[in-house]
Design an enzyme around this catalytic site. Structure first.
Site: not given
Ligand code: UT7
Length: 331
Positions: A116, A256, A286
């Site tokens: 990225c 970004h 993204n």
């Molecule tokens: O560009 C290159 C660099 N990349 C980035 O900068 C991306 C950085 N990361 C992020 O933007 C975020 O971590 C994400 C958007 C990918 C995920 O958001 P988050 O707030 O960090 O969610 P999480 O991974 O902590 O997941 C929270 C909960 C989990 O459920 P439990 O374990 O709490 O029951 C996930 O399973 O949300 C669940 N979850 C979803 N729920 C509904 C994960 N993806 C989804 C989804 N829809 N699409």
């Protein structure tokens, strides 16, 4: 005599027609529009659907848009750099094909890959060629067909990424406008957290790698998020400090577009009001190498000659950094 600076003098863009909305994603994986919107800021993304078309297709369209807007003869271009994480093929530079297709017959060209941060690093590379005095017109294209490496059954990644392309032209500027300073970083510990396991030299493609879905992007979102939030804000704050820029001196943050929460954290750290933060993540998601030039394209009409722009990016590797650039023209 002062050395000329490297300024951006034209911008072009392209987005494929098909729009994949959060509502459609709700029918594909276990997710909701509400979750995606509040956690990422994304409402939709564009996807290149047509078979047999790769990243070069997006890049050529963006470059042609720039050439048309600027009324530029492609034969005048000295060099084409393709910032991309999704080249048409593992071998054979996508840039070479793109340069030939757009008629840049006097240019040499190559691909540049830093996930990225590819476009941000490309800005540094393009500027260095201009500042050297050896080249006068460098075309930098950021393009990615992320849909080609995304598993559309994995809700943790398929909601984030989109396809798109943007292009900018770098030329010498004698008025002191253009790239002023850069602070670029990497940390190899990052490759455990954001990667494609197979298809490279460690794990070449096999029936097994395909069966185990190892050709798709894997991301430990939480860990990447933590690194991105602190590092993107750090480098942006540092570039301001180093150039004695107060929040009032900065006209625009060009961040970004990975997650709205990361963008907000960076803007907060810089003390910037929301009006000064370029954002289009809601429309495109993204697009990896294309996020920064797509922002310049969408905000071009609001930019004024002399405006101070701070770019910031964070990506796989890890790779990240910030660039301070003075805008060189009124659209
Ligand atoms: O560009 C290159 C660099 N990349 C980035 O900068 C991306 C950085 N990361 C992020 O933007 C975020 O971590 C994400 C958007 C990918 C995920 O958001 P988050 O707030 O960090 O969610 P999480 O991974 O902590 O997941 C929270 C909960 C989990 O459920 P439990 O374990 O709490 O029951 C996930 O399973 O949300 C669940 N979850 C979803 N729920 C509904 C994960 N993806 C989804 C989804 N829809 N699409």
């Amino acid at each position: 005599m002062n050395k000329p600076k490297a300024a951006i003098t034209a911008v072009g863009a392209y987005l494929p027609e098909y729009v994949l909305t959060n509502k459609i994603l709700e029918t594909m994986v276990d997710t909701t529009d509400e979750w995606i919107t509040t956690r990422t800021g994304i409402k939709q993304r564009h996807i290149l659907k047509e078979e047999g078309k790769g990243t070069s297709y997006l890049a050529i369209k963006a470059a042609e848009d720039l050439l048309r807007k600027r009324d530029l003869d492609p034969a005048e271009i000295d060099m084409v750099i393709m910032a991309t994480a999704t080249p048409d093929m593992p071998v054979a530079a996508t840039a070479a094909y793109v340069a030939t297709e757009i008629g840049a017959k006097n240019a040499f060209s190559y691909d540049l890959q830093a996930a990225c941060s590819s476009f941000l690093y490309g800005m540094s590379t393009a500027s260095a060629y201009i500042e050297s005095g050896r080249y006068k017109k460098v075309l930098l294209i950021g393009a990615d067909k992320m849909s080609s490496i995304i598993d559309y059954t994995d809700r943790t990644t398929c909601i984030i990424f989109g396809d798109g392309a943007g292009a900018v032209l770098f030329e010498p500027n004698e008025e002191g406008l253009g790239l002023q300073d850069e602070y670029l970083r990497t940390d190899g510990i990052g490759r455990e957290f954001l990667k494609i396991d197979a298809g490279g030299s460690i794990l070449p493609a096999s029936e097994e790698t395909v069966r185990e879905k190892k050709h798709y992007v894997f991301q430990d979102g939480k860990t990447v998020f933590k690194f991105a939030v602190s590092n993107m804000a750090d480098v942006a704050a540092r570039i301001m400090e180093r150039n004695q820029l107060t929040k009032d001196d900065v006209h625009w943050l060009v961040p970004h577009q990975a997650n709205k929460r990361i963008i907000d954290a960076t803007a907060n750290r810089m003390g910037l009001e929301a009006e000064k933060v370029m954002m289009n993540i809601q429309e495109y998601g993204n697009t990896t190498s294309a996020t920064l030039p797509l922002l310049l394209h969408d905000y071009e009409r609001q930019l004024k000659k002399g405006d101070n722009l701070v770019f910031a990016a964070f990506g796989g590797g890890f790779t990240w950094g910030s660039i301070y650039l003075k805008w060189a023209y009124n659209a």
